[in-house]
Structures are given as C-alpha cells and as structure tokens.
Design a protein around this motif. Sequence first.
Motif, mmCIF file in Angstrom:
data_model
loop_
_atom_site.group_PDB
_atom_site.id
_atom_site.type_symbol
_atom_site.label_atom_id
_atom_site.label_comp_id
_atom_site.label_asym_id
_atom_site.label_seq_id
_atom_site.Cartn_x
_atom_site.Cartn_y
_atom_site.Cartn_z
ATOM 1 N N GLY A 48 0.813 -1.208 0.000
ATOM 2 C CA GLY A 48 0.000 0.000 0.000
ATOM 3 C C GLY A 48 0.847 1.258 0.000
ATOM 4 O O GLY A 48 2.063 1.218 0.235
ATOM 5 N N ASP A 49 0.178 2.398 -0.222
ATOM 6 C CA ASP A 49 0.906 3.672 -0.269
ATOM 7 C C ASP A 49 0.861 4.419 1.054
ATOM 8 O O ASP A 49 1.450 5.487 1.186
ATOM 9 N N GLY A 50 0.129 3.882 2.021
ATOM 10 C CA GLY A 50 0.095 4.512 3.320
ATOM 11 C C GLY A 50 -0.770 5.754 3.391
ATOM 12 O O GLY A 50 -0.624 6.562 4.308
ATOM 13 N N ARG A 51 -1.686 5.908 2.442
ATOM 14 C CA ARG A 51 -2.542 7.097 2.431
ATOM 15 C C ARG A 51 -3.995 6.780 2.772
ATOM 16 O O ARG A 51 -4.771 7.692 3.040
ATOM 17 N N SER A 52 -4.370 5.504 2.733
ATOM 18 C CA SER A 52 -5.781 5.189 2.889
ATOM 19 C C SER A 52 -6.243 5.308 4.331
ATOM 20 O O SER A 52 -5.558 4.905 5.258
ATOM 21 N N THR A 53 -7.451 5.879 4.480
ATOM 22 C CA THR A 53 -8.067 6.028 5.796
ATOM 23 C C THR A 53 -9.163 5.006 6.020
ATOM 24 O O THR A 53 -9.807 5.017 7.069
ATOM 25 N N ARG A 54 -9.426 4.163 5.044
ATOM 26 C CA ARG A 54 -10.528 3.218 5.119
ATOM 27 C C ARG A 54 -10.085 1.875 5.696
ATOM 28 O O ARG A 54 -9.140 1.277 5.194
ATOM 29 N N PRO A 55 -10.755 1.388 6.723
ATOM 30 C CA PRO A 55 -10.346 0.112 7.341
ATOM 31 C C PRO A 55 -10.326 -1.051 6.353
ATOM 32 O O PRO A 55 -9.452 -1.929 6.466
ATOM 33 N N ASN A 56 -11.228 -1.088 5.396
ATOM 34 C CA ASN A 56 -11.312 -2.262 4.525
ATOM 35 C C ASN A 56 -10.154 -2.347 3.535
ATOM 36 O O ASN A 56 -10.026 -3.342 2.823
ATOM 37 N N VAL A 57 -9.308 -1.343 3.486
ATOM 38 C CA VAL A 57 -8.114 -1.397 2.632
ATOM 39 C C VAL A 57 -7.025 -2.247 3.267
ATOM 40 O O VAL A 57 -6.201 -2.832 2.580
ATOM 41 N N TYR A 58 -7.040 -2.349 4.571
ATOM 42 C CA TYR A 58 -5.969 -3.015 5.319
ATOM 43 C C TYR A 58 -6.322 -4.482 5.539
ATOM 44 O O TYR A 58 -7.393 -4.814 6.035
ATOM 45 N N GLN A 59 -5.406 -5.355 5.155
ATOM 46 C CA GLN A 59 -5.688 -6.784 5.144
ATOM 47 C C GLN A 59 -5.409 -7.454 6.496
ATOM 48 O O GLN A 59 -5.986 -8.512 6.794
ATOM 49 N N TYR A 60 -4.519 -6.877 7.281
ATOM 50 C CA TYR A 60 -4.089 -7.542 8.510
ATOM 51 C C TYR A 60 -4.245 -6.596 9.681
ATOM 52 O O TYR A 60 -3.959 -5.394 9.576
ATOM 53 N N TRP A 61 -4.671 -7.171 10.812
ATOM 54 C CA TRP A 61 -4.970 -6.390 11.998
ATOM 55 C C TRP A 61 -4.397 -7.065 13.238
ATOM 56 O O TRP A 61 -4.352 -8.297 13.325
ATOM 57 N N GLY A 62 -4.015 -6.225 14.184
ATOM 58 C CA GLY A 62 -3.654 -6.724 15.494
ATOM 59 C C GLY A 62 -4.887 -6.919 16.357
ATOM 60 O O GLY A 62 -6.015 -6.647 15.927
ATOM 61 N N GLN A 63 -4.660 -7.368 17.577
ATOM 62 C CA GLN A 63 -5.764 -7.677 18.477
ATOM 63 C C GLN A 63 -6.253 -6.446 19.234
ATOM 64 O O GLN A 63 -7.320 -6.483 19.860
ATOM 65 N N GLY A 64 -5.493 -5.383 19.208
ATOM 66 C CA GLY A 64 -5.890 -4.154 19.868
ATOM 67 C C GLY A 64 -5.296 -4.004 21.254
ATOM 68 O O GLY A 64 -4.992 -4.987 21.929
ATOM 69 N N THR A 65 -5.126 -2.762 21.670
ATOM 70 C CA THR A 65 -4.656 -2.452 23.020
ATOM 71 C C THR A 65 -5.487 -1.286 23.550
ATOM 72 O O THR A 65 -5.749 -0.319 22.837
ATOM 73 N N GLN A 66 -5.909 -1.402 24.805
ATOM 74 C CA GLN A 66 -6.810 -0.411 25.393
ATOM 75 C C GLN A 66 -6.022 0.806 25.864
ATOM 76 O O GLN A 66 -5.019 0.671 26.571
#
Length: 125
Positions: free
Chosen positions: A102-120
């Motif tokens: 990717g180009d690192g410009r997208s703000t849309r979640p569905n563009v990103y294929q991989y996700w972490g589990q999250g941190t609070q």
Amino acid sequence: QVQLVESGGGLVQAGGSLRLSCAASGRTFSMYAMAWFRQAPGKEREFVGAISRSGSTTSYTDSVKGRFTISRDNAKGTVYLQMNSLKPEDTAVYYCAADLLGDGRSTRPNVYQYWGQGTQVTVSS
C-alpha cells in the motif's frame, strides 16, 4: 502474511503521554504500509494515522494532528504511535493494521488486510 501484536496501552491522566508499539512477524515488514485505528465503545472504527512503507510519509486525522506521531523501524519490524497531550476523548481500543504494498494514504479500514488484536488506552479527566 503478517501477524501484528500491539502493546503499550494503559491508563493515563489527561495531558499525559503513551507510546504504542505494533510488532510484526512474517513477511518482510517494509512491504507493508501501516496504520493505526481506534474504536471507542458504541462507535465505528476510526482512522488515526498512517505511514508509508519507507516511513517517509505520514498522515493523521485532524483530531490528533500535532499530538500524535507515527514512526516505524523496518529493521525491527515495528511501528509506533507516540501519543502526547492525551484527552479523555482519545479513550479507545487502538489497533494497528497492515496494507501489503500500500501507499500509506488510505483512511478506510477495509483497505488493510491484517490487523492486530488491539490495546486499550484509557485517558482519565
């Protein structure tokens, strides 16, 4: 494929700082544009900021500009989110995400294929 693990979240008072880290394993980290998103209870996932594969370009949502900084260390396979001057409205689960080639410009979640589990992240007033 890449696996992402966030760390560094916690409880902080308003005006304080936190640094989140997202460690990647798997394929070559430099092939991925990276982003941070956040999601507060009852709200949609929100773009926070993104960084290009080389790290030369960053972008941020308006509400965090001047307070948050994204950086990456491709040798360590890690992306960071430095958060300063935190506000109660920054309280959310923070996720890192990866976009292969990717180009690192997208703000849309569905563009990103991989996700972490999250941190609070919780900011008290």
